[in-house]
Scaffold this motif. Structure first.
Motif, short mmCIF file in Angstrom:
data_model
loop_
_atom_site.label_atom_id
_atom_site.label_comp_id
_atom_site.label_asym_id
_atom_site.label_seq_id
_atom_site.Cartn_x
_atom_site.Cartn_y
_atom_site.Cartn_z
N UNK A 1 105.56 39.17 -18.58
CA UNK A 1 106.44 38.01 -18.64
C UNK A 1 105.64 36.78 -19.05
N UNK A 2 106.14 36.03 -20.05
CA UNK A 2 105.43 34.82 -20.45
C UNK A 2 105.94 33.61 -19.66
N UNK A 3 105.26 32.48 -19.85
CA UNK A 3 105.59 31.28 -19.08
C UNK A 3 107.01 30.79 -19.33
N UNK A 4 107.46 30.91 -20.57
CA UNK A 4 108.81 30.45 -20.91
C UNK A 4 109.86 31.27 -20.17
N UNK A 5 109.66 32.58 -20.12
CA UNK A 5 110.61 33.45 -19.41
C UNK A 5 110.58 33.17 -17.91
N UNK A 6 109.38 32.99 -17.36
CA UNK A 6 109.26 32.71 -15.93
C UNK A 6 109.96 31.40 -15.58
N UNK A 7 109.76 30.37 -16.39
CA UNK A 7 110.41 29.08 -16.14
C UNK A 7 111.92 29.24 -16.11
N UNK A 8 112.47 30.01 -17.06
CA UNK A 8 113.92 30.17 -17.11
C UNK A 8 114.43 30.94 -15.91
N UNK A 9 113.69 31.92 -15.45
CA UNK A 9 114.11 32.68 -14.26
C UNK A 9 114.13 31.78 -13.02
N UNK A 10 113.14 30.90 -12.90
CA UNK A 10 113.12 29.98 -11.77
C UNK A 10 114.30 29.02 -11.85
N UNK A 27 111.28 22.12 -13.89
CA UNK A 27 110.41 23.28 -13.66
C UNK A 27 109.48 23.47 -14.86
N UNK A 28 108.20 23.66 -14.58
CA UNK A 28 107.24 24.10 -15.59
C UNK A 28 106.51 25.32 -15.06
N UNK A 29 105.99 26.15 -15.96
CA UNK A 29 105.26 27.35 -15.55
C UNK A 29 104.04 27.54 -16.44
N UNK A 30 102.93 27.89 -15.81
CA UNK A 30 101.70 28.14 -16.55
C UNK A 30 100.87 29.18 -15.80
N UNK A 31 100.72 30.34 -16.42
CA UNK A 31 99.93 31.43 -15.84
C UNK A 31 100.40 31.81 -14.43
N UNK A 32 101.71 31.81 -14.23
CA UNK A 32 102.27 32.19 -12.93
C UNK A 32 102.34 31.08 -11.91
N UNK A 33 101.83 29.89 -12.27
CA UNK A 33 101.89 28.73 -11.38
C UNK A 33 103.10 27.89 -11.77
N UNK A 34 104.03 27.73 -10.86
CA UNK A 34 105.26 26.99 -11.11
C UNK A 34 105.17 25.61 -10.46
N UNK A 56 111.40 34.48 -7.06
CA UNK A 56 111.33 34.97 -8.43
C UNK A 56 110.06 35.80 -8.63
N UNK A 57 110.23 37.00 -9.11
CA UNK A 57 109.10 37.88 -9.38
C UNK A 57 108.23 37.27 -10.48
N UNK A 58 106.93 37.25 -10.26
CA UNK A 58 106.02 36.69 -11.25
C UNK A 58 105.46 35.35 -10.83
N UNK A 59 106.07 34.70 -9.83
CA UNK A 59 105.56 33.43 -9.32
C UNK A 59 104.37 33.70 -8.41
N UNK A 188 102.01 43.22 -3.62
CA UNK A 188 102.76 43.43 -4.86
C UNK A 188 103.75 42.33 -5.18
N UNK A 189 104.24 41.62 -4.17
CA UNK A 189 105.26 40.59 -4.44
C UNK A 189 105.29 39.60 -3.28
N UNK A 190 106.11 38.55 -3.46
CA UNK A 190 106.18 37.49 -2.47
C UNK A 190 106.77 37.98 -1.16
N UNK A 191 107.71 38.94 -1.23
CA UNK A 191 108.31 39.46 -0.01
C UNK A 191 107.27 40.12 0.89
N UNK A 192 106.35 40.87 0.26
CA UNK A 192 105.29 41.51 1.04
C UNK A 192 104.33 40.47 1.61
#
Length: 216
Positions: A1-10, A27-34, A56-59, A188-192
């Motif tokens: 997932x790229x930064x643009x896609x992550x930003x839109x998901x957030x 919202x901005x996203x860069x290398x998984x940092x929102x 959001x997965x990827x954050x 693996x994810x934020x829930x864990x």
């Protein structure tokens, strides 16, 4: 997932959150940092925005820069807010009587005092967050007992058994100064990650948590 896609998901998750008016949140996203910016009209929405972003997965990390701008009809005097805090503390059975103090300055609440359990500390902050007129909360409530490393590790292992894909050996626990827990390792994810944090906070005597867990 790229930064643009992550930003839109957030952005989509913020819009989906029913307790939040996301019209003025950026919202901005860069290398998984929102980075969340802009403003909301009460503190509870600021908290809701951060929680929504974490879902959001990827954050991997969040920079929280949202401001609270109270509407004119929500502005209250500090003494009024302080009195309401004392009232809700008196009614909430999870909050020990006469153990917590509240100071209010320009809508910002600072909590202090000593309690036996983290859930009591969290309950006090949670109640204050909901109050109209509150712009933010600083929680300086201390715990009265010391953390035991073996107990903390056991509680984490118990929590991780609910996640078949995680091994307790993936996480390292260190306790410094008798009350600050440091976590290292991967999940693996934020829930864990949240499950591990809850396990730490459920152990008696944990006053501070430094979470350096990395989301794969």
């Amino acid at each position: 997932m790229n930064d643009k896609e992550l930003r839109q998901l957030v952005l989509d998750e913020l819009e989906y959150e029913p307790s939040l008016d996301a019209a003025d949140i950026g919202v901005t996203a860069e290398n998984g940092v929102v980075t969340l910016s802009g403003y909301v009209t009460d503190y509870s929405q600021k908290v809701a925005a951060e929680r929504a972003a974490w879902r959001v997965r990827g954050v991997r990390a969040i920079a929280q820069k949202i401001e609270v701008r109270l509407a004119g009809d929500k502005r209250q005097h500090d003494d009024e807010i302080a009195q309401r805090i004392l009232s809700i503390f008196a009614w909430n059975t999870l909050i020990p009587e006469n153990k917590i103090r509240a100071k209010v300055s320009d809508g910002w609440v600072t909590l202090s005092g000593h309690v036996d359990w983290h859930y009591q500390r969290g309950a006090a902050e949670s109640e204050v967050r909901k109050l109209s007129g509150v712009k933010g909360v600083t929680n300086e409530i201390q715990l009265t007992v010391a953390a035991q490393q073996g107990d903390v590790k056991r509680r984490i292992e118990d929590a991780l058994r609910r996640y078949a894909e995680i091994e307790a050996s993936d996480i390292r626990v260190d306790i410094k100064d008798g009350s600050t827990v440091h976590l290292e390792g991967r999940v693996d994810n934020w829930g864990e990650r949240s499950a591990v944090e809850r396990a730490v906070w459920s152990a008696p005597g944990v006053r501070n948590l430094v979470d350096n867990l990395v989301i794969r």
